[in-house]
Write an enzyme that holds these catalytic residues in place. Structure first.
Site, mmCIF file in Angstrom:
data_model
loop_
_atom_site.group_PDB
_atom_site.id
_atom_site.type_symbol
_atom_site.label_atom_id
_atom_site.label_comp_id
_atom_site.label_asym_id
_atom_site.label_seq_id
_atom_site.Cartn_x
_atom_site.Cartn_y
_atom_site.Cartn_z
ATOM 1 N N LYS A 249 0.831 -1.209 0.000
ATOM 2 C CA LYS A 249 0.000 0.000 0.000
ATOM 3 C C LYS A 249 0.872 1.267 0.000
ATOM 4 O O LYS A 249 2.087 1.192 -0.087
ATOM 5 C CB LYS A 249 -0.930 -0.026 1.217
HETATM 6 C C1 LIG Z 1 -9.757 -2.649 -0.943
HETATM 7 C C2 LIG Z 1 -9.138 -3.312 0.257
HETATM 8 N N1 LIG Z 1 -9.839 -3.355 1.401
HETATM 9 C C3 LIG Z 1 -9.335 -3.920 2.519
HETATM 10 C C4 LIG Z 1 -8.077 -4.494 2.539
HETATM 11 C C5 LIG Z 1 -7.589 -5.161 3.786
HETATM 12 O O1 LIG Z 1 -6.438 -4.576 4.301
HETATM 13 P P1 LIG Z 1 -5.403 -5.443 5.174
HETATM 14 O O2 LIG Z 1 -4.664 -6.338 4.247
HETATM 15 O O3 LIG Z 1 -4.531 -4.406 5.808
HETATM 16 O O4 LIG Z 1 -6.221 -6.189 6.183
HETATM 17 C C6 LIG Z 1 -7.309 -4.466 1.372
HETATM 18 C C7 LIG Z 1 -5.960 -5.064 1.375
HETATM 19 O O5 LIG Z 1 -5.491 -5.662 0.470
HETATM 20 C C8 LIG Z 1 -7.851 -3.871 0.200
HETATM 21 O O6 LIG Z 1 -7.157 -3.858 -0.951
#
Ligand SMILES: Cc1ncc(COP(=O)(O)O)c(C=O)c1O
Length: 383
Positions: free
Chosen positions: A185
């Site tokens: 990210k």
């Molecule tokens: C659109 C979206 N929402 C939520 C998440 C979840 O984030 P995390 O991986 O930090 O739990 C991601 C992660 O890939 C994502 O791309």
């Protein structure tokens, strides 16, 4: 598959200042629930122009906490776009709510406000808008829809810190906004996330649910010299450590520059890929500024799915880490087993057949971008 000069679709950038910040925290007396967490929260809130920011264990926890803070539960419905990472929909399932999948706009690849509107029933409690690839959704339309039906707007901005809609930063637009700090990210804390809101009441609930449903944290009890606490809700341990937040603070200082770098890479890709047969690019409407977490292209044509497979394989063979974001969520077995069927969101399904994410991260050098474009064009020509 190994390749000497493999170019990933995304990756973190860690410098000596980041390492130093983490080392200093390791030498300090607080490894978790300490001063780095609150400093990261205030600095992130300032970056996105939000009033409250609550740091959490990851982006999924951020979305789950948003559902909990909003009081969403069994019997409720939540509208989620079909094209997103599964976590956007899973968060509603964690609290026992039902997901209604909205179709997407074929040009922006974002939730289609008309499709969302058609799904609203008396049970609908919230819309989850996903700023796919870093592009903010149509917040004018979504706000109007949400206020007309008394719904909460929960923004999944895991792809979009640094993006703006009508010059307002993502993080200060929706009722609750969720971010992720996974290494691919915009900024990383290893694993981590953040929730922002303008509501003091929602912020207090987010903090309570973040730590077991207990109303005060260890640090505050230490400061006020008391051992007493009260658990008022069934919460979780979704806290993030000071070690992670020290890294996040250091990463945050580079954010503006990194978003500019992503925008330059996107401009460069766009200038060469704009008029290529069988390829469509994600549209950036004039009122929005994408933070370009991903650079998705859409391969179109009679047999887009086969062409996408051939292009994917050819580019991988050239050492280009192209990827696909995302298969419509409801086509995953878990959702299929709940009764969702192919055909539910035809535009999303058609778009998915041709989606391909090109490498996009700050520091992706021009020579690497040229390699990506050359490989893509020769794969398209060969097909
Ligand atoms: C659109 C979206 N929402 C939520 C998440 C979840 O984030 P995390 O991986 O930090 O739990 C991601 C992660 O890939 C994502 O791309």
């Amino acid at each position: 598959m190994t390749h000497d000069n493999f170019i990933p679709y995304g990756r973190q950038i860690i410098d000596d200042a980041d390492i130093q910040a983490v080392v200093e925290t390791l030498r300090s007396s607080w490894l978790t629930t300490g001063p780095q967490v609150s400093a990261f929260e205030s600095e992130f809130a300032a970056y996105v122009g939000a009033t409250h920011a609550v740091a959490v264990a990851n982006g999924t926890a951020a979305l789950h906490l948003a559902m909990l803070a909003a009081g969403i539960g069994p019997g409720d419905e939540v509208v989620v776009p079909a094209i997103t990472f599964v976590a956007s929909a899973n968060a509603a399932r964690y609290v026992g709510a039902d997901v209604r999948f909205a179709d997407i706009d074929p040009a922006t690849l974002l939730i289609d406000v008309n499709s969302a509107s058609e799904l609203i029933t008396e049970r609908t409690k919230a819309i989850v808008s996903v700023d796919y690839a870093g592009m903010p959704c149509d917040y004018g339309g979504l706000r109007e829809l949400a206020s007309k039906h008394g719904l909460l707007l929960i923004e999944d901005a895991c792809h979009a810190p640094g993006a703006t809609y009508n010059e307002t930063a993502v993080g200060a637009i929706a009722d609750i906004t969720a971010f992720s700090f996974h290494p691919v990210k915009h900024l990383t804390t290893g694993e981590g996330g953040m929730v922002t809101t303008e509501s003091e009441e929602l912020a207090a609930r987010l903090r309570t649910f973040r730590s077991h449903g207990i109303t005060s944290d260890f640090r505050r009890r230490e400061e006020s010299g008391t051992w007493e606490y009260d658990q008022v809700e069934l919460g979780f341990n979704y806290r993030i450590a000071d070690i992670n937040c020290a890294l996040g603070r250091s990463q945050l200082t580079k954010q503006r520059e990194w978003v500019e770098s992503r925008r330059e890479i996107a401009d460069r890709y766009r200038s060469v890929l704009d008029d290529i047969p069988n390829v469509l690019l994600q549209e950036e409407p004039a009122d929005r500024r994408s933070a370009w977490h991903l650079f998705p292209i859409r391969i179109v044509g009679d047999d887009a799915s086969t062409l996408r497979r051939d292009v994917f394989n050819a580019m991988r063979n050239d050492g280009i880490g192209v990827n696909v974001h995302y298969r419509p969520v409801y086509l995953n077995s878990y959702y299929a087993n709940l009764g969702y069927q192919a055909g539910l969101c035809p535009i999303a399904e058609r778009a998915y057949e041709g989606l391909l994410s090109l490498p996009m991260w700050p520091g992706l050098e021009e020579s690497a971008q040229d390699r990506v474009v050359k490989s893509l064009l020769s794969a398209l020509n060969a097909a």
